[in-house]
Motif scaffolding. Structure first.
Motif, PDB file in Angstrom:
ATOM      1  N   THR A 408       0.894  -1.315   0.031  1.00 27.93           N
ATOM      2  CA  THR A 408       0.177   0.148   0.009  1.00 27.93           C
ATOM      3  C   THR A 408       0.978   1.159  -0.041  1.00 27.93           C
ATOM      4  N   LEU A 409       0.545   2.279  -0.966  1.00 29.90           N
ATOM      5  CA  LEU A 409       1.342   3.341  -1.143  1.00 29.90           C
ATOM      6  C   LEU A 409       0.329   4.578  -0.434  1.00 29.90           C
ATOM      7  N   TYR A 410       0.941   5.526   0.084  1.00 28.08           N
ATOM      8  CA  TYR A 410      -0.091   6.556   0.529  1.00 28.08           C
ATOM      9  C   TYR A 410       0.878   7.822  -0.131  1.00 28.08           C
ATOM     10  N   LEU A 411      -0.055   8.504  -1.034  1.00 30.35           N
ATOM     11  CA  LEU A 411       0.457   9.787  -1.466  1.00 30.35           C
ATOM     12  C   LEU A 411       0.055  10.884  -0.726  1.00 30.35           C
ATOM     13  N   HIS A 412       0.984  11.630  -0.117  1.00 32.75           N
ATOM     14  CA  HIS A 412       0.962  12.889   0.388  1.00 32.75           C
ATOM     15  C   HIS A 412       0.870  14.082  -0.517  1.00 32.75           C
ATOM     16  N   VAL A 413      -0.273  14.738  -0.761  1.00 34.24           N
ATOM     17  CA  VAL A 413      -0.251  15.627  -1.807  1.00 34.24           C
ATOM     18  C   VAL A 413      -0.278  17.169  -1.223  1.00 34.24           C
ATOM     19  N   PHE A 414       0.973  17.708  -1.038  1.00 30.26           N
ATOM     20  CA  PHE A 414       0.932  19.062  -0.611  1.00 30.26           C
ATOM     21  C   PHE A 414       0.879  20.228  -1.573  1.00 30.26           C
ATOM     22  N   ASN A 415       1.389  20.013  -2.779  1.00 31.97           N
ATOM     23  CA  ASN A 415       1.355  21.031  -3.711  1.00 31.97           C
ATOM     24  C   ASN A 415       0.383  20.406  -5.065  1.00 31.97           C
ATOM     25  N   ARG A 416      -0.783  20.780  -4.953  1.00 34.07           N
ATOM     26  CA  ARG A 416      -1.901  20.122  -5.951  1.00 34.07           C
ATOM     27  C   ARG A 416      -1.293  20.653  -7.438  1.00 34.07           C
ATOM     28  N   PRO A 417      -1.236  19.958  -8.144  1.00 33.36           N
ATOM     29  CA  PRO A 417      -0.779  20.370  -9.774  1.00 33.36           C
ATOM     30  C   PRO A 417      -1.919  21.250 -10.410  1.00 33.36           C
ATOM     31  N   LYS A 418      -1.429  21.952 -11.333  1.00 35.15           N
ATOM     32  CA  LYS A 418      -2.319  22.748 -11.903  1.00 35.15           C
ATOM     33  C   LYS A 418      -3.255  22.118 -13.020  1.00 35.15           C
ATOM     34  N   GLY A 419      -2.673  20.945 -13.477  1.00 40.25           N
ATOM     35  CA  GLY A 419      -3.409  20.385 -14.630  1.00 40.25           C
ATOM     36  C   GLY A 419      -4.711  19.583 -14.262  1.00 40.25           C
ATOM     37  N   GLU A 420      -4.842  18.390 -15.276  1.00 43.92           N
ATOM     38  CA  GLU A 420      -6.107  17.732 -15.101  1.00 43.92           C
ATOM     39  C   GLU A 420      -5.657  16.416 -14.294  1.00 43.92           C
ATOM     40  N   GLN A 421      -4.321  16.280 -14.228  1.00 41.61           N
ATOM     41  CA  GLN A 421      -3.908  15.003 -13.518  1.00 41.61           C
ATOM     42  C   GLN A 421      -2.885  15.198 -12.421  1.00 41.61           C
ATOM     43  N   LEU A 422      -2.688  14.110 -11.801  1.00 36.21           N
ATOM     44  CA  LEU A 422      -1.395  13.983 -10.776  1.00 36.21           C
ATOM     45  C   LEU A 422      -0.667  12.897 -11.043  1.00 36.21           C
ATOM     46  N   THR A 423       0.795  13.057 -11.618  1.00 33.49           N
ATOM     47  CA  THR A 423       1.494  12.184 -12.210  1.00 33.49           C
ATOM     48  C   THR A 423       2.415  11.579 -11.023  1.00 33.49           C
ATOM     49  N   ILE A 443     -11.218   6.112  -6.641  1.00 35.79           N
ATOM     50  CA  ILE A 443     -10.669   7.004  -7.828  1.00 35.79           C
ATOM     51  C   ILE A 443     -10.989   6.131  -8.926  1.00 35.79           C
ATOM     52  N   LYS A 444     -11.759   6.536 -10.296  1.00 32.53           N
ATOM     53  CA  LYS A 444     -11.550   5.831 -11.372  1.00 32.53           C
ATOM     54  C   LYS A 444     -10.874   6.502 -12.478  1.00 32.53           C
ATOM     55  N   GLY A 445     -10.692   6.033 -13.700  1.00 30.13           N
ATOM     56  CA  GLY A 445     -10.061   6.594 -14.639  1.00 30.13           C
ATOM     57  C   GLY A 445      -8.718   6.642 -14.649  1.00 30.13           C
ATOM     58  N   TYR A 446      -7.973   6.291 -13.640  1.00 33.89           N
ATOM     59  CA  TYR A 446      -6.618   6.277 -13.835  1.00 33.89           C
ATOM     60  C   TYR A 446      -5.957   5.462 -14.910  1.00 33.89           C
ATOM     61  N   LYS A 447      -4.550   5.989 -15.078  1.00 34.33           N
ATOM     62  CA  LYS A 447      -3.974   4.937 -16.200  1.00 34.33           C
ATOM     63  C   LYS A 447      -2.485   5.147 -15.951  1.00 34.33           C
ATOM     64  N   SER A 448      -1.932   4.385 -16.534  1.00 37.33           N
ATOM     65  CA  SER A 448      -0.251   3.847 -16.363  1.00 37.33           C
ATOM     66  C   SER A 448       0.425   3.930 -17.576  1.00 37.33           C
ATOM     67  N   ASP A 449       1.410   4.319 -17.782  1.00 36.24           N
ATOM     68  CA  ASP A 449       2.283   4.095 -18.992  1.00 36.24           C
ATOM     69  C   ASP A 449       3.813   4.171 -18.370  1.00 36.24           C
ATOM     70  N   ALA A 450       4.573   4.098 -19.344  1.00 37.53           N
ATOM     71  CA  ALA A 450       6.011   4.295 -19.226  1.00 37.53           C
ATOM     72  C   ALA A 450       6.635   5.269 -18.187  1.00 37.53           C
ATOM     73  N   ILE A 451       5.871   6.399 -18.151  1.00 39.66           N
ATOM     74  CA  ILE A 451       6.403   7.317 -17.427  1.00 39.66           C
ATOM     75  C   ILE A 451       5.821   7.267 -15.713  1.00 39.66           C
ATOM     76  N   GLY A 452       4.674   6.529 -15.606  1.00 40.75           N
ATOM     77  CA  GLY A 452       3.999   6.555 -14.208  1.00 40.75           C
ATOM     78  C   GLY A 452       2.747   6.571 -14.288  1.00 40.75           C
ATOM     79  N   LEU A 453       2.149   6.679 -13.040  1.00 38.81           N
ATOM     80  CA  LEU A 453       1.030   6.495 -12.762  1.00 38.81           C
ATOM     81  C   LEU A 453       0.071   7.682 -13.090  1.00 38.81           C
TER      82      LEU A 453
END
Length: 584
Positions: A408-423, A443-453
């Motif tokens: 289990t990973l816990y992502l602690h988001v301090f600085n919310r990105p300005k765009g449409e997704q968090l990478t 959360i639905k609609g996430y995707k993964s690629d060679a860059i990350g999640l």
């Protein structure tokens, strides 16, 4: 793509707490110390390492604790006879050079009628804290309990009369918190034999630096006097605390005021009295070796430099800029600062011991109460992300930090990105599910690629302090052999490449202490030394590059060269803003 590079010159930061904390809290061992070191490393200290993992496990699992600085000084709030003290309020006696006799007379008036051990411990427990450490004796030499070895300089001589330490340990046991004492073993302004008081006595170790910082090397004939203090007060009181209260933890400070041999004698007395006690790293250490159980940061840290993998460490922030109660210090940080500091520490494998300075009447200051209540509200919903967790093996991210508990990973988001997704750069493992920790919403609609999640931001709530996202992996992920990569995200307002997290080339440099604007490296002395950051830019973009540094006070010079993507920018005019345009 680099569009504009801006060099910003930062002036040297003045230390407003000069005299409160030494830059290096360790001893340089001399020939005098060699026999003591050899005996320890071949005998009792070596034996103490056998049970260290078991001994320290309880402290490590506790993760988050309350540090309390409370004493006779608390009734003055850093004001003495109408004049403001300087720096830490608990240093009032030293700063104002209050005579020993006058300070003792003031102790007779100490009567904290609002002191309530149950209330104090519940403040800690409700904030999510699992351990509690209080000053049994600070540098003023006053025992905050009825000591047999300093009856006049203890609570016996106050109007209060009660034993607050006994009441606090009882409350901690009742509510399941580990309990410990801070004890000033090497610095004592009351005892005529101890280092520190150079206004009543001609003693070394004070602001006048009689005999120099290493007075015990320069004047070995003075050492027998300090040994009398260790034998007649320090060791007896420490053993008294152990036998009377059975603490889980002991916390020490300012070891450089005594030679290493004396500090090791004190540590041996602790191990002989109770080998199960966890001892912090400010009792006996050299630059290379810590004889305690774990390391401490400097006071009031805001950033943490890396420690070796698996090393135990603890940060000691305080709510404002003083540890003892100061009525003149209004520099309280927001609750979000401490929530993020806790998450940062856990993401790097450390503990947080957050300091509170109660008033002389025994009540907590209102800003401190607000911070504790704010911590408690956040911990109620997010505790599992910072308790019982490990550092993540993933690279550093600019939006926050990551903690981990098995798969289990816990992502602690301090600085919310300005765009449409968090990478989450570098996260390419299989995903089982993603959810928000506070609401448990999937959360639905996430995707993964060679860059990350990539996680859609429109499903993520906004928490100004720390929004926690839970990523459940299909299987655990292991740390790579080398993990110095840092992801740069154009959608985050500010990408920070701290010198703390750079790879050092050439002769090793030292870290700054992590205080505000002091997260730098020092000792940059030749052209063969340089810093490098291995970055991965998530998407092509234009960046303003700002270089911040502290100029040495000495008459030194040198060139500054910034290299990005194989192209070098020679920055010669370091005293003014420089703009460089590039199409690459």
């Amino acid at each position: 793509m680099l569009s504009t590079a801006v060099l910003v010159v930062m002036g040297q930061v003045q230390n407003v707490n000069k005299g409160n904390e030494a830059a290096d809290m360790f001893n340089d061992p001399s020939n005098r110390d060699r026999n003591t070191i050899s005996a320890a490393e071949a005998g009792w200290w070596k034996e103490s390492l056998v049970g260290q993992e078991q001994r320290i496990r309880k402290w490590k699992e506790a993760s988050f604790g309350m540090f309390v600085h409370w004493g006779i000084y608390s009734q003055y709030g850093n004001i003495w006879k109408g004049k403001k003290g300087g720096g830490y309020a608990e240093h009032l006696m030293r700063v104002m050079q209050i005579p020993r006799r006058e300070y003792l007379d003031s102790a007779a008036r100490f009567n904290p009628e609002k002191f309530n051990a149950e209330e104090w411990v519940m403040f800690a427990k409700n904030a999510g804290m699992k351990y509690f450490i209080i000053t049994a004796k600070h540098h003023d030499g006053f025992a905050m309990y009825p000591s047999l070895y300093a009856s006049a300089y203890s609570t016996k001589s106050t109007a209060f009369k009660r034993d607050p330490m006994a009441e606090l340990v009882k409350a901690c046991r009742k509510h399941g918190l580990l309990f410990g004492f801070y004890y000033s073993h090497a610095f004592d302004w009351e005892d005529p034999n101890a280092p520190g008081n150079d206004w009543d006595y001609n003693n070394p170790g004070g602001d006048r630096l009689l005999g120099g910082a290493n007075w015990f090397d320069n004047h070995p004939e003075w050492l027998p006097k300090a040994k009398r203090y260790v034998d007649e007060k320090a060791i007896p009181q420490i053993q008294e605390l152990i036998h009377k209260y059975q603490p889980d933890l002991l916390w020490f400070d300012t070891p450089h005021k005594l030679p290493l041999s004396e500090n090791l004698r004190i540590l041996k007395a602790i191990r002989d009295a109770d080998p199960r006690i966890v001892v912090n790293g400010r009792l006996a250490r050299t630059e290379d070796r810590n004889y305690g159980d774990y390391l401490n940061t400097a006071d009031r840290p805001e950033e943490f430099y890396p420690v070796s993998n698996g090393a135990y460490w603890e940060a000691i922030p305080t709510t404002n800029d003083s540890y003892g109660y100061s009525s003149t210090d209004m520099n309280h940080k927001p609750t979000a600062h401490f929530i993020q500091l806790l998450a940062k520490a856990k993401a790097m494998g450390g503990n947080i011991l957050l300091n509170i300075g109660p008033k002389g009447d025994g009540s907590f200051d209102e800003p401190d109460v607000a911070i504790l209540k704010g911590m408690g509200l956040w911990m109620t919903k997010n505790k599992e992300s910072v308790m019982g967790v490990d550092p993540s093996p993933l690279p550093r991210q600019q939006w926050g930090v990551i903690t981990k508990n098995k798969s289990t990973l816990y992502l602690h988001v301090f600085n919310r990105p300005k765009g449409e997704q968090l990478t989450v750069g570098g996260l390419t493992a299989g995903i089982k599910s993603i959810s928000l920790l506070p609401s448990k919403k999937s959360i639905k609609g996430y995707k993964s690629d060679a860059i990350g999640l990539h996680i859609p931001l429109d499903q993520i709530a906004t928490d100004a302090a720390d929004e926690v996202i839970v990523v459940q992996l299909k299987q655990d992920i292991a740390a790579p052999e080398s993990n110095d990569l840092i992801y740069v995200d154009a959608q985050v307002t500010e990408n920070r490449l701290l010198s703390f997290y750079a790879k050092q080339y050439g002769n090793p440099m030292k870290f700054g202490d992590g205080k505000r604007d002091r997260y730098y490296v020092s000792g940059w002395k030749n052209r063969n030394q340089y810093l490098g950051w291995n970055i991965n830019v998530l998407e092509p973009a234009q960046f303003n590059v700002s270089v911040r540094y502290v100029k040495d006070v000495g008459n030194t010079g040198g060139d500054m060269v910034l290299k990005i993507g194989g192209k070098a920018f020679d920055l010669q005019q370091v005293d003014e803003e420089i703009r460089l345009d590039s199409d690459k």
